[in-house]
Design an enzyme around this catalytic site. Structure first.
Site, PDB file in Angstrom:
ATOM      1  N   ASP A  33      56.306  32.608  48.994  1.00  0.00           N
ATOM      2  CA  ASP A  33      55.422  33.561  48.029  1.00  0.00           C
ATOM      3  C   ASP A  33      54.375  32.796  47.408  1.00  0.00           C
ATOM      4  OD1 ASP A  33      57.007  35.713  48.926  1.00  0.00           O
ATOM      5  OD2 ASP A  33      58.028  35.855  47.048  1.00  0.00           O
ATOM      6  N   TYR A  36      51.781  31.772  49.888  1.00  0.00           N
ATOM      7  CA  TYR A  36      50.784  32.969  50.242  1.00  0.00           C
ATOM      8  C   TYR A  36      49.869  33.414  49.201  1.00  0.00           C
ATOM      9  CZ  TYR A  36      49.852  37.853  51.265  1.00  0.00           C
ATOM     10  OH  TYR A  36      49.336  39.006  51.668  1.00  0.00           O
ATOM     11  N   ASP A  37      50.293  33.320  47.939  1.00  0.00           N
ATOM     12  CA  ASP A  37      49.309  33.657  46.698  1.00  0.00           C
ATOM     13  C   ASP A  37      48.216  32.675  46.642  1.00  0.00           C
ATOM     14  OD1 ASP A  37      50.866  35.569  46.065  1.00  0.00           O
ATOM     15  OD2 ASP A  37      52.001  34.596  44.447  1.00  0.00           O
ATOM     16  N   SER A  82      59.075  70.631  51.879  1.00  0.00           N
ATOM     17  CA  SER A  82      60.255  69.719  51.755  1.00  0.00           C
ATOM     18  C   SER A  82      61.295  70.196  53.151  1.00  0.00           C
ATOM     19  CB  SER A  82      61.143  70.200  50.506  1.00  0.00           C
ATOM     20  OG  SER A  82      61.132  71.489  50.484  1.00  0.00           O
ATOM     21  N   GLU A 116      66.171  60.286  62.865  1.00  0.00           N
ATOM     22  CA  GLU A 116      65.640  59.190  61.981  1.00  0.00           C
ATOM     23  C   GLU A 116      66.568  58.908  60.759  1.00  0.00           C
ATOM     24  OE1 GLU A 116      61.949  60.210  61.181  1.00  0.00           O
ATOM     25  OE2 GLU A 116      61.381  60.616  63.262  1.00  0.00           O
ATOM     26  N   LYS A 118      67.065  58.748  57.121  1.00  0.00           N
ATOM     27  CA  LYS A 118      66.451  59.487  55.807  1.00  0.00           C
ATOM     28  C   LYS A 118      66.230  58.368  54.688  1.00  0.00           C
ATOM     29  CE  LYS A 118      66.289  63.626  53.436  1.00  0.00           C
ATOM     30  NZ  LYS A 118      66.204  63.138  51.805  1.00  0.00           N
ATOM     31  N   ASP A 120      65.794  56.973  51.397  1.00  0.00           N
ATOM     32  CA  ASP A 120      65.932  57.142  49.931  1.00  0.00           C
ATOM     33  C   ASP A 120      64.779  56.626  49.060  1.00  0.00           C
ATOM     34  OD1 ASP A 120      66.745  58.625  47.867  1.00  0.00           O
ATOM     35  OD2 ASP A 120      68.272  57.463  47.405  1.00  0.00           O
ATOM     36  N   ARG A 139      53.566  63.081  47.320  1.00  0.00           N
ATOM     37  CA  ARG A 139      53.691  64.253  47.987  1.00  0.00           C
ATOM     38  C   ARG A 139      53.343  65.530  46.681  1.00  0.00           C
ATOM     39  NH1 ARG A 139      57.612  68.557  49.204  1.00  0.00           N
ATOM     40  NH2 ARG A 139      58.730  68.201  47.238  1.00  0.00           N
ATOM     41  N   GLU A 180      57.704  57.021  53.883  1.00  0.00           N
ATOM     42  CA  GLU A 180      58.402  56.736  52.746  1.00  0.00           C
ATOM     43  C   GLU A 180      58.086  55.434  52.042  1.00  0.00           C
ATOM     44  OE1 GLU A 180      60.036  59.577  52.302  1.00  0.00           O
ATOM     45  OE2 GLU A 180      61.668  58.872  50.628  1.00  0.00           O
ATOM     46  N   TYR A 232      56.729  57.811  59.136  1.00  0.00           N
ATOM     47  CA  TYR A 232      57.629  58.619  60.103  1.00  0.00           C
ATOM     48  C   TYR A 232      57.034  59.930  60.763  1.00  0.00           C
ATOM     49  CZ  TYR A 232      58.260  61.008  55.717  1.00  0.00           C
ATOM     50  OH  TYR A 232      57.901  61.818  54.505  1.00  0.00           O
ATOM     51  N   LYS A 296      64.598  65.998  63.986  1.00  0.00           N
ATOM     52  CA  LYS A 296      63.188  66.808  64.362  1.00  0.00           C
ATOM     53  C   LYS A 296      63.182  67.287  65.879  1.00  0.00           C
ATOM     54  CE  LYS A 296      60.882  63.949  61.150  1.00  0.00           C
ATOM     55  NZ  LYS A 296      59.934  62.823  60.911  1.00  0.00           N
ATOM     56  N   LYS A 320      72.711  65.457  55.299  1.00  0.00           N
ATOM     57  CA  LYS A 320      72.863  64.619  53.863  1.00  0.00           C
ATOM     58  C   LYS A 320      74.287  63.773  54.246  1.00  0.00           C
ATOM     59  CE  LYS A 320      70.518  65.340  50.290  1.00  0.00           C
ATOM     60  NZ  LYS A 320      69.486  64.277  49.683  1.00  0.00           N
ATOM     61  N   CYS A 414      78.906  36.414  20.107  1.00  0.00           N
ATOM     62  CA  CYS A 414      78.889  35.979  21.413  1.00  0.00           C
ATOM     63  C   CYS A 414      80.052  35.617  21.856  1.00  0.00           C
ATOM     64  CB  CYS A 414      77.855  34.759  21.575  1.00  0.00           C
ATOM     65  SG  CYS A 414      77.821  34.039  23.319  1.00  0.00           S
ATOM     66  N   CYS A 417      79.979  31.570  22.405  1.00  0.00           N
ATOM     67  CA  CYS A 417      79.612  30.501  21.585  1.00  0.00           C
ATOM     68  C   CYS A 417      80.180  30.896  20.102  1.00  0.00           C
ATOM     69  CB  CYS A 417      78.156  29.956  21.590  1.00  0.00           C
ATOM     70  SG  CYS A 417      77.160  31.256  20.959  1.00  0.00           S
ATOM     71  N   CYS A 432      72.488  36.842  22.331  1.00  0.00           N
ATOM     72  CA  CYS A 432      72.883  35.691  21.584  1.00  0.00           C
ATOM     73  C   CYS A 432      71.723  34.904  21.416  1.00  0.00           C
ATOM     74  CB  CYS A 432      74.142  35.037  22.252  1.00  0.00           C
ATOM     75  SG  CYS A 432      74.359  33.480  21.752  1.00  0.00           S
ATOM     76  N   CYS A 437      74.035  27.758  23.209  1.00  0.00           N
ATOM     77  CA  CYS A 437      75.025  28.674  23.915  1.00  0.00           C
ATOM     78  C   CYS A 437      75.353  28.217  25.351  1.00  0.00           C
ATOM     79  CB  CYS A 437      74.601  30.011  23.923  1.00  0.00           C
ATOM     80  SG  CYS A 437      76.069  31.289  24.668  1.00  0.00           S
TER      81      CYS A 437
HETATM   82 ZN   LIG Z   1      76.049  32.508  22.930  1.00  0.00          ZN
END
Ligand SMILES: [Zn+2]
Length: 676
Positions: A33, A36-37, A82, A116, A118, A120, A139, A180, A232, A296, A320, A414, A417, A432, A437
């Site tokens: 990364d 890439y940056d 929906s 397909e 679903k 989440d 949506r 999604e 989708y 579908k 589901k 803690c 420690c 802590c 520690c």
């Molecule tokens: Zn500690």
């Protein structure tokens, strides 16, 4: 000169798009990364110098848009309704029969369905006009959503310009693609770790995290969340012929947007049910959360014919999965300590089978959560994995209590420690604050060595555990004083791995300043903030002596980061550790002062540096040349393109003159590397 710059910009854009594909579509990145940056920054730099070459589909257009105060509202051309849910095979068969009745299809004939996963996540729509990404929206209520275009642009998988892989596809006048937005499990974990370090409340599940990230008003923050998308469906379209849903998915794939690979064309409802059952069992294999399947009808003409109710289309239904819950007992509640001292309660459970894996631990998030749910040691509880990766305790079965359950009291000391712990202002976490520690030290050393930080290969948690317990290392600066003889005595450390580790440690001494700042583990300072700080301060010493006001004056640095940075460097322990890092040979300055663009004049050319330069040491000048894509030679020969000369150049200058090698004085050199 100018066409060359244009070419260079084009080349960079193509390189970035290539890496986007490797990262997102093929899931097989070639570069880190960080690298890439750097490419993005280089492109930004060139585009800033040459605004005439800026195009709307440049990868730099994905980030850098200004924060909004609120999202404009967009009306959906075709409502995003929906989907009705089913929960059993019988309901799926009913759906199939209902469709046949309505469409006048003989009950004995088969209908083709596309099935397909679903995902989440959060449903969105992308609007392309003449192939260019014009806008995207959530949506919302199905009829109107929020215009989140700037945030969607930060998702590298979303093409800013549609480009067909094969010539036979033409760009449609208008193409609305629906999909999604989701957060892969590993990104979700990373995000929650960051939240934990910052003392902020964590997201309950990847869906909440994705929704929250998409609704951020500052797209620069959204960009860092690494959201993903699966497209989708096609919504509205103009200037293209589509007959089947599979055809729609093919078209989307052709234009470079990701479509989930686990899609099946089923020839009848029996096939559909078998495929749904298969994934009900296999869902744990995925690196993202799914909560069911979507079924579908394949033929688009049937979609037309069947239409929709006021709530949902009639040609689609979801199946589901059953929520995965189990009953188990809390054996004990332990307290974990993070690198900045955050205390987190974790429940050890009687092992129980849940969603195909044996679960024996559950996070309890924080101590408020424990008292709110009244979770006691010995309680029988319902644990669940529904949209969550780490199982959670849903509730306590209080009727099962027999009176021996012990309420859990949040610690005041803690557990490692024994130092007093406290709750910071407005924080939900206990912390802590003891810099010595041991538990925190281990976490900090782990963090110091990770890829985004000092990137010390082979220095993992198990080894750190041993190093600290055996007293070889107390804090991360001690890493630079480790000897081969110490390492070989440790468990699972052979001669070869010890040598490799010594080598990796040695190599890490030359990391750039931003990596070091990140590695220090300053509270609220992750890799991005570290870059911002390194951009402003050339050396660690300058950063260490910066005041709160000075830090707050930097764009992107707020009072919280400024405060924790100042406190970090004022701490006496920190000062000792930094001294040890320096004495151990760790670089504490920015390696290059120029932007790391591969300069056209320098790239691919060979250089010899001689004499004393005023602005740079020899080493700095050489590092600079290398970072711009040039090569360093030790002596002048016919292969040398340039000799950079400072004061008292000696014989190399004579040799260069003899061989007609270009000679640059310090001013020429400065001009050359300034990339203008
Ligand atoms: Zn500690």
């Amino acid at each position: 000169m100018t066409p060359a710059i244009k070419e260079k910009i084009e080349h960079l854009r193509n390189t970035i798009r290539y890496h986007d594909r490797r990262y997102y579509v093929e899931n097989n990145p070639e570069i880190t990364d960080y690298e890439y940056d750097k490419l993005i920054k280089e492109l930004e730099h060139l585009e800033k110098l040459h605004p005439e070459y800026t195009t709307p589909d440049s990868p730099t257009k994905r980030v850098g848009e200004e924060p909004l105060t609120q999202f404009p509202t967009v009306e959906h051309r075709i409502p995003m309704l929906s989907i009705d849910n089913t929960y059993s095979d019988a309901e799926l068969r009913e759906f199939d029969q209902r469709i046949k009745r309505m469409a006048g299809i003989d009950a004995g004939r088969d209908i083709e369905y596309v099935v397909e996963l679903k995902i989440d996540g959060v449903a969105i729509t992308l609007w392309y006009e003449d192939g260019l990404f014009a806008r995207g929206a959530t949506r919302g209520d199905g009829f109107k959503g929020d215009d989140v275009t700037a945030n969607l642009k930060t998702i590298r998988q979303i093409s800013l310009k549609l480009e067909p892989a094969h010539k036979k596809y033409k760009i449609p006048r208008v193409l609305e693609i629906r999909g999604e937005i989701y957060l892969p499990n590993k990104e979700f974990q990373r995000l929650n770790e960051e939240k934990e370090e910052a003392g902020e409340p964590q997201f309950a599940n990847p869906r909440n995290a994705a929704a929250g990230s998409l609704k951020l008003l500052d797209p620069r923050i959204t960009a860092r969340r690494r959201l993903h998308i699966f497209a989708y469906a096609v919504g509205f379209y103009e200037g293209v012929q589509l007959k089947t849903h599979m055809g729609c998915l093919e078209l989307i794939k052709e234009f470079g947007l990701p479509v989930n690979p686990n899609i099946r064309l089923c020839k009848n409802i029996g096939d559909v049910i078998r495929y749904c059952d298969e994934w009900d069992k296999r869902r744990g294999e995925l690196d993202y959360m799914v909560d069911g399947m979507v079924v579908k009808i394949n033929t688009l003409a049937l979609h037309e014919q069947l239409g929709a109710t006021s709530k949902s289309p009639r040609w689609v239904i979801s199946y589901k999965f059953h929520p995965e819950q189990a009953v188990t007992k809390i054996e004990e509640i332990v307290v974990q300590i993070g690198k900045t001292g955050t205390l987190t309660p974790v429940a050890n459970l009687t092992p129980v089978l849940l969603a195909g894996t044996t679960v024996s631990r559950a996070t309890l998030h924080n101590f408020d959560e424990v008292s709110k749910k009244d979770i006691r040691v010995g309680d029988h509880v319902i644990v669940q994995k529904a949209g969550e990766i780490i199982p959670q305790v849903v509730y306590v079965l209080k009727e099962k209590r027999i009176g021996t359950e012990k309420p859990f009291v949040a610690p005041t000391f803690c557990p490692q420690c024994k130092e007093k712990v406290s709750r910071d202002n407005e924080e939900v976490y206990l912390r802590c604050h003891n810099p010595l520690c041991i538990a925190q030290a281990k976490r900090r050393i782990q963090y110091f060595a990770i890829r985004d930080a000092m990137d010390i290969e082979g220095l993992g948690p198990a080894l750190i555990e041993q190093l600290v317990d055996k007293g070889f290392v107390k804090d991360y600066s001690d890493i630079y004083y480790l000897k081969y003889e110490d390492l070989v005595t440790l468990e699972r450390m052979g001669e070869k791995s010890s040598q490799n580790l010594i080598h990796a440690i040695e190599e890490s001494k030359h990391r750039d300043l931003d990596r070091l700042i990140c590695a220090l583990g300053i509270m609220n300072v992750g890799s991005h903030t570290a870059e911002v700080l390194a951009e402003r301060f050339d050396t660690l010493d300058k950063l260490a002596s910066a005041t709160q006001e000075e830090l707050e004056g930097i764009y992107e640095i707020g009072p919280v980061v400024a405060k924790s940075t100042v406190e970090f460097f004022q701490n006496k322990h920190t000062q000792v550790i930094i001294k040890k890092l320096k004495a151990g040979g760790v670089n504490t300055s920015k390696l290059v002062t120029q932007i790391l663009a591969k300069n056209l004049k320098v790239s691919g050319k060979t250089f010899v540096v001689t004499g004393t330069l005023q602005k740079y040491s020899r080493k700095e000048a050489e590092t600079l040349i290398k970072s711009l894509g040039g090569r360093i030679l030790s002596s002048v020969s016919k292969k040398t393109d340039y000799l950079v000369v400072g004061e008292d150049p000696g014989s190399k200058l004579d040799k260069a003159k003899e061989l007609n090698v270009h000679v640059l004085d310090e001013n020429d050199f400065k001009e050359m590397i300034s990339c203008k």
